[in-house]
Design a protein around this motif. Structure first.
Motif, PDB file in Angstrom:
ATOM      1  N   ALA A 145      -0.854  -2.324   9.938  1.00 10.03           N
ATOM      2  CA  ALA A 145      -0.560  -1.906   8.570  1.00 10.03           C
ATOM      3  C   ALA A 145      -1.812  -1.358   7.914  1.00 10.03           C
ATOM      4  O   ALA A 145      -2.915  -1.848   8.145  1.00 10.03           O
ATOM      5  N   ARG A 146      -1.637  -0.298   7.113  1.00  5.46           N
ATOM      6  CA  ARG A 146      -2.768   0.261   6.389  1.00  5.46           C
ATOM      7  C   ARG A 146      -3.014  -0.544   5.125  1.00  5.46           C
ATOM      8  O   ARG A 146      -2.149  -1.285   4.686  1.00  5.46           O
ATOM      9  N   LYS A 147      -4.190  -0.326   4.509  1.00  4.38           N
ATOM     10  CA  LYS A 147      -4.469  -0.985   3.227  1.00  4.38           C
ATOM     11  C   LYS A 147      -3.372  -0.644   2.230  1.00  4.38           C
ATOM     12  O   LYS A 147      -2.886  -1.486   1.482  1.00  4.38           O
ATOM     13  N   LYS A 148      -3.002   0.642   2.248  1.00  3.78           N
ATOM     14  CA  LYS A 148      -1.967   1.142   1.350  1.00  3.78           C
ATOM     15  C   LYS A 148      -0.666   0.354   1.498  1.00  3.78           C
ATOM     16  O   LYS A 148       0.018   0.070   0.531  1.00  3.78           O
ATOM     17  N   ASP A 149      -0.337   0.053   2.785  1.00  5.13           N
ATOM     18  CA  ASP A 149       0.921  -0.657   3.052  1.00  5.13           C
ATOM     19  C   ASP A 149       0.903  -2.053   2.441  1.00  5.13           C
ATOM     20  O   ASP A 149       1.887  -2.511   1.879  1.00  5.13           O
ATOM     21  N   ILE A 150      -0.264  -2.698   2.558  1.00  6.75           N
ATOM     22  CA  ILE A 150      -0.385  -4.050   2.016  1.00  6.75           C
ATOM     23  C   ILE A 150      -0.220  -3.983   0.488  1.00  6.75           C
ATOM     24  O   ILE A 150       0.519  -4.766  -0.105  1.00  6.75           O
ATOM     25  N   THR A 151      -0.919  -3.002  -0.132  1.00  3.08           N
ATOM     26  CA  THR A 151      -0.790  -2.836  -1.586  1.00  3.08           C
ATOM     27  C   THR A 151       0.680  -2.649  -1.937  1.00  3.08           C
ATOM     28  O   THR A 151       1.189  -3.224  -2.888  1.00  3.08           O
ATOM     29  N   ARG A 152       1.333  -1.834  -1.119  1.00  2.00           N
ATOM     30  CA  ARG A 152       2.740  -1.535  -1.368  1.00  2.00           C
ATOM     31  C   ARG A 152       3.619  -2.767  -1.338  1.00  2.00           C
ATOM     32  O   ARG A 152       4.530  -2.906  -2.160  1.00  2.00           O
TER      33      ARG A 152
END
Ligand code: ADP
Ligand code: MG
Length: 779
Positions: A689-696
């Motif tokens: 998972a990307r950082k973005k995905d976690i934020t999401r």
């Protein structure tokens, strides 16, 4: 396949530096089963994390399929973890709020594999680890060995090249351990398997290659290998998680803690509830005020009369109301009263009349023009021809100029406006019902106005020659259809040899004149019940057209011509000043300019436009030339409207504070959730998972919470309007005051969502920044 060259990794905690990896150089074959043996704390987990791209190394070089990772960006590492690596942990690290199959699918979910393919691969992986029949269970319904198999299935599902197992049997009993080892051994036929263990027996039984490890260094390698340089193209497929996937993940998580989610939503909805109630109340009150205003409006026209009060003059310092110190002077100061100063004479002229006529006809239904012209009317009183009048003045004081004038100003008028065009509403039909006869059909039709009890002014009846006594009833027929003769000035006044004019006294002869106009009482009108005020005073009322017609007829009459040329009253030789002469001329019908103008706007916004239009006339004009209007309805409602707005703003400000409080609370709750889901964040990262995905994932969670609390708040606010309304009805007799505007409801839900997302976004960013290696160590 994979080569490490002198990899070093240090940790510094509180000033003390640990050498977790102290120069590791090793190469791995495409297919082999490598076991790494070493004491606890020797750096085995760190090595696996570095190989798996979960932890950054400090120096050295790692070569994957001939490509150095030196230039790897975050996205490359994410893709590498997702495509090439399968992690198996000692403590399984399954996500407990997802089902077995969803856990296995998670890696593919991150790389955007289609639903059917995901299912297919996940089922195959679960069959491979012998768990096909447990597919639809939750992780906590399985034994340790089964959970570790699920973890292996998850690692396999994306078909990685490298399987990294960190003490996979560490938490399992001997028998189960053997089963897992057999499974891993099986997999090593097609993949590179690197397994960390502190159990030498298992290592020697199953692995083809044993690497001994101590203090971050390789001390022994049973089957060393050096990778030849080759330039195989290393390709990676980027990972991406859709917001919908994030929503699903968060929704599942929230579902497992229903009670807490509901409580959170409720607590943070309180701000929305209070704003919702404030808005629905002010909305309802505003509607009530508007309704009253529109009703009032038809009763209170914008009035432009000859003498008016300048509202802009400050009346605070009125004479006699001063609060200053006492004067010591032995003298008095003459002063003009503020009321006198405020008095303003409107010089209505043809230019102004033309200006009024240019008012956009869609803004007003009717414009009334009152004139102070006297009417020369004769009536047949029981066979006797006598002068009569349509005024409410005391009989025998005789239609004097003063009484004629007083009935023309403001409220209580006796002349009604005629409608402007066929589309506009008729003033009489709008506000009055016919109780006998009919509405006027021509300018010469007049009506009798009565109040709700059918009472009318006794003077009006006496002035047309009826012999009536107070409270003695009169049949409708005595009045409806009655006819009178309107006599022109030339017939009514005769010039005597002195040059003066006197009224003729041969009434019968004038009455029989063929040039007379017949005036008829067309009907009796009563104010409509919905109208709360009677604008026309009880008594006779006639249309503006009638007075206009009289002026038209008499403007060029002999007496008017003579009066125009003389500064003395042509009837009795009294000398006149300019004002008195103007008044007398108007009385005789010599001026076509009306004495007052009444404008009836259609509604409040139209009124505003009309007022702006009227104000525009005065721009750049001298004080004396300005024409001022009176807007009684406006003066009355200005105060209430402004007050209402002020109250609403204050209440919303208070409610807004609770909304901000909710926002901070959501932030704290999200942060708690971040702490709670640390392991999940680690697993997601390990799966690519990307950082973005976690934020999401966390943004999605706060989004759901925001929508939930917003909707709940709006719903509760809506539900509260019912008891509030019944209470208000009991207290004030006003029905349905609290009304939640659907538009407001929607806006509130959106505001709640946005605010909670803002509140939760910072914790979400913190979550995304979490070091995956540390996240997974957390227990
Ligand atoms: P093993 O898995 O062999 O038990 P680790 O790789 O977990 O050993 O740890 C190696 C060394 O690095 C230990 O001394 C450990 O304390 C240290 N270490 C590992 N991870 C961290 C970290 N995130 N922060 C600080 N020190 C760490
Ligand atoms: Mg370890």
């Amino acid at each position: 396949m994979l080569a490490l060259r002198n990899i070093k990794k240090y940790y510094t905690v509180g000033g003390t530096t640990t050498k977790a990896l102290d120069g590791v150089s090793v190469s791995f074959r495409r297919q082999e089963f490598v076991a790494i043996l070493g004491a606890s704390g020797s750096g085995k987990t760190t090595l696996l994390n570095v190989i798996g791209g979960l932890d950054n190394y400090d120096s050295g070089d790692m070569i994957i399929d001939g490509k150095s990772t030196k230039d790897f960006k975050d996205g490359d590492w994410d893709a590498y973890r997702n495509n090439s690596i399968g992690f198996v942990f000692q403590s399984y690290n399954l996500i407990s709020h997802l089902g077995i199959i969803e856990n296995v699918e998670l890696g593919m979910t991150l790389s955007g594999v289609s639903k059917e393919k995901k299912r297919q691969h996940a089922t195959a992986a679960l069959e491979r680890v012998g768990l096909a029949e447990h597919m639809h269970k939750k992780p906590n319904q399985l034994s340790g060995g089964q959970m570790q198999r699920v973890a292996i299935a998850r690692a396999l599902a994306n078909d990685p090249d490298i399987l990294l197992c960190d003490e996979p049997t560490g938490a399992l009993d001997t028998e189960t351990s053997l089963q897992i080892m057999k499974l891993i051994k099986e997999l090593s036929k097609e993949k590179l398997v690197i397994m960390v263990t502190h159990n030498p027996e298992l290592a020697y039984d199953y692995a083809n290659r044993i690497i001994e490890f101590s203090d971050g260094k390789i001390t022994n390698d049973s089957n060393p290998y050096t990778e030849e340089i080759h330039d195989a193209k290393f390709k990676l497929k980027r990972t991406k998680m859709s917001f919908f996937t994030a929503l699903k993940l968060s929704f599942n998580n929230l579902r497992t803690k229903k009670g807490r989610t509901l409580l959170t939503a409720f607590a943070s909805s309180i701000g929305i509830i209070s704003i919702g109630i404030v808005l629905s109340l002010s909305n309802g009150f505003q509607k009530q005020i508007d309704k009253t205003q529109t009703e009032t409006l038809s009763k209170f026209p914008i009035t432009i009369s000859q003498i008016t009060t300048d509202q802009t003059i400050n009346q605070k310092n009125a004479l006699g109301s001063d609060k200053g110190s006492y004067s010591n002077k032995k003298e008095i100061t003459p002063k003009q009263s503020e009321q006198d100063k405020a008095q303003h004479v409107n010089h209505i002229n043809q230019e102004y009349i033309d200006y009024i006529k240019k008012i956009n006809p869609s803004l007003t239904n009717s414009i009334g023009y009152s004139r102070t012209v006297a009417m020369n009317i004769l009536g047949d009183v029981n066979g006797d021809i006598k002068p009569i009048s349509f005024s409410n003045a005391t009989p025998n004081s005789g239609g004097s100029m003063e009484s004629a004038m007083s009935s023309m100003t403001g409220i209580g008028i006796s002349s009604f406006p005629t409608k402007l065009n066929n589309d506009s509403k008729d003033f009489l039909k709008e506000n009055y019902n016919v109780i006998a006869g009919e509405y006027p059909t021509s300018a010469t039709d007049i009506v009798l106005i009565v109040d709700r009890q059918n009472a009318t002014n006794i003077n009006a009846l006496k002035n047309i020659g009826l012999n009536v006594k107070e409270n003695e009833p009169l049949p409708f027929d005595d009045i409806v259809g009655k006819e009178f003769k309107l006599i022109s000035n030339n017939t009514y006044y005769q010039k005597i040899p002195t040059g003066n004019f006197i009224p003729n006294t041969d009434y019968q002869k004038m009455y029989d004149n063929t040039g007379n106009t017949t005036i008829r009482v067309s009907g009796i009108l009563r104010v409509k019940s919905s109208s709360s005020m009677n604008l026309l005073s009880p008594g006779f009322a006639y249309s503006n057209e009638l007075t206009a017609k009289i002026v038209d007829e008499n403007e060029q009459s002999d007496i008017v011509k003579a009066q125009r040329d003389s500064n003395k009253n042509v009837m009795n030789n009294e000398s006149l000043d300019a004002q008195a002469k103007d008044n007398l001329l108007a009385y005789l019908g010599g001026t076509s300019i009306p004495s007052s103008i009444l404008i009836y706007p259609n509604n409040f916004s139209d009124k505003e436009q009309i007022l702006t239009y009227l104000d525009k006339y005065n721009k750049g004009k001298d004080k004396e030339d300005r024409i001022l209007y009176t807007d009684l309805a406006g003066t009355m409602t200005q105060l209430t409207g402004g007050l209402m707005d002020a109250i609403t703003y204050v209440l919303i400000a208070f409610a807004g504070i609770s909304l901000v409080t909710s926002m901070i609370m959501i932030g704290i709750i999200t942060y708690t959730s971040v702490l709670e889901r640390t392991k999940e964040i680690g697993v997601l990262k390990a799966l690519g998972a990307r950082k973005k995905d976690i934020t999401r994932v966390f943004d999605a969670e706060t989004c759901i919470l925001g929508i939930a609390s917003g909707s709940l708040g709006v719903f509760i606010a809506y539900a509260t309007t019912f008891p509030i309304n019944s209470l208000l009805y009991k207290l004030t007799d006003l029905k349905n005051v609290a009304q939640l505007n659907p538009k407001h409801a929607l806006i509130l839900v959106i505001i709640s969502t946005i605010l909670t997302m803002i509140g939760g976004h910072i914790p979400a960013r913190i979550a995304a920044k979490k070091d995956a290696a540390i996240a997974l160590r957390a227990e």
